[in-house]
Write a protein that holds these residues in place. Structure first.
Motif, PDB file in Angstrom:
ATOM      1  N   ALA A 152       0.817  -1.212   0.000  1.00 11.67           N
ATOM      2  CA  ALA A 152       0.000   0.000   0.000  1.00 11.67           C
ATOM      3  C   ALA A 152       0.853   1.265   0.000  1.00 11.67           C
ATOM      4  O   ALA A 152       0.315   2.365  -0.091  1.00 11.67           O
ATOM      5  N   ILE A 153       2.188   1.108   0.129  1.00 14.28           N
ATOM      6  CA  ILE A 153       3.101   2.253   0.160  1.00 14.28           C
ATOM      7  C   ILE A 153       4.260   2.006  -0.813  1.00 14.28           C
ATOM      8  O   ILE A 153       4.496   0.865  -1.212  1.00 14.28           O
ATOM      9  N   PRO A 154       4.988   3.055  -1.186  1.00 14.64           N
ATOM     10  CA  PRO A 154       6.135   2.870  -2.082  1.00 14.64           C
ATOM     11  C   PRO A 154       7.230   2.013  -1.434  1.00 14.64           C
ATOM     12  O   PRO A 154       7.390   2.007  -0.213  1.00 14.64           O
ATOM     13  N   HIS A 155       7.968   1.306  -2.284  1.00 15.63           N
ATOM     14  CA  HIS A 155       9.127   0.523  -1.861  1.00 15.63           C
ATOM     15  C   HIS A 155      10.219   0.713  -2.899  1.00 15.63           C
ATOM     16  O   HIS A 155       9.998   1.299  -3.955  1.00 15.63           O
ATOM     17  N   GLU A 156      11.406   0.188  -2.603  1.00 17.91           N
ATOM     18  CA  GLU A 156      12.499   0.148  -3.568  1.00 17.91           C
ATOM     19  C   GLU A 156      13.068  -1.261  -3.548  1.00 17.91           C
ATOM     20  O   GLU A 156      12.824  -2.023  -2.614  1.00 17.91           O
ATOM     21  N   LEU A 157      13.800  -1.584  -4.592  1.00 20.98           N
ATOM     22  CA  LEU A 157      14.514  -2.854  -4.615  1.00 20.98           C
ATOM     23  C   LEU A 157      15.973  -2.567  -4.892  1.00 20.98           C
ATOM     24  O   LEU A 157      16.298  -1.901  -5.875  1.00 20.98           O
ATOM     25  N   MET A 158      16.816  -3.036  -3.995  1.00 21.00           N
ATOM     26  CA  MET A 158      18.265  -2.965  -4.190  1.00 21.00           C
ATOM     27  C   MET A 158      18.798  -4.383  -4.217  1.00 21.00           C
ATOM     28  O   MET A 158      18.352  -5.225  -3.439  1.00 21.00           O
ATOM     29  N   ILE A 159      19.739  -4.629  -5.110  1.00 20.30           N
ATOM     30  CA  ILE A 159      20.554  -5.834  -5.032  1.00 20.30           C
ATOM     31  C   ILE A 159      21.856  -5.335  -4.435  1.00 20.30           C
ATOM     32  O   ILE A 159      22.555  -4.510  -5.042  1.00 20.30           O
ATOM     33  N   ILE A 160      22.157  -5.790  -3.218  1.00 11.66           N
ATOM     34  CA  ILE A 160      23.205  -5.146  -2.441  1.00 11.66           C
ATOM     35  C   ILE A 160      23.902  -6.159  -1.534  1.00 11.66           C
ATOM     36  O   ILE A 160      23.260  -7.104  -1.068  1.00 11.66           O
TER      37      ILE A 160
END
Length: 148
Positions: free
Chosen positions: A70-78
């Motif tokens: 229901a909220i923004p997210h991000e995806l990092m490959i880290i």
């Protein structure tokens, strides 16, 4: 009444066949390159689900990332950090990331894609999918991955 085929037409047909065979051979020259592997990644509050968590070096992957939250997210490959996200500088975290899909590309309900090829192996626990938006990582929004 029998018709004979003109040598001119036979020559044209022969050139056409040879050209078609040459083009087929050129098309198969890239057959040794791996196909793109599609990976479905789902983001929610506060978790990752992935259709694959073990990857191969040199294989091109297309990550199809869907934010079902229901909220923004991000995806990092880290690489996994030794300290908590709340103690880390976001610029330093961004510099460590191998690949990123930013939060403005992943508002609630959005789908984004990321093409990435791993270049070196990483044992389980060394790399992860992570969301470092404030409070997300601390709430469990990470998923360890392996690269062989």
């Amino acid at each position: 009444m029998s018709k004979t085929i003109s040598p001119k037409y036979l020559l044209i047909a022969a050139v056409f066949v040879v050209s078609a065979l040459a083009l087929t051979a050129c098309g198969s020259a890239g057959a040794n390159t791996p196909d793109v592997v599609e990976v479905q990644v789902t983001l929610t509050e506060f978790a990752f689900e992935s259709s694959i968590t073990t990857f191969e070096v040199g294989v091109p992957y297309r990550f199809v990332i869907t934010n079902k939250g229901a909220i923004p997210h991000e995806l990092m490959i880290i690489p996994k950090l030794d300290k908590s996200a709340s103690d880390a500088d976001m610029e330093a975290i961004d510099e460590l990331a191998l690949a990123v899909v930013e939060e403005d590309e992943l508002p609630a309900g959005a789908t984004a894609t990321l093409d990435y090829t791993f270049t070196e192996p990483a044992d389980s626990g060394k790399l992860e999918f992570a969301c470092y938006l404030p409070g997300h990582y601390e709430s469990g929004m990470y998923l360890p991955i392996t690269v062989r």
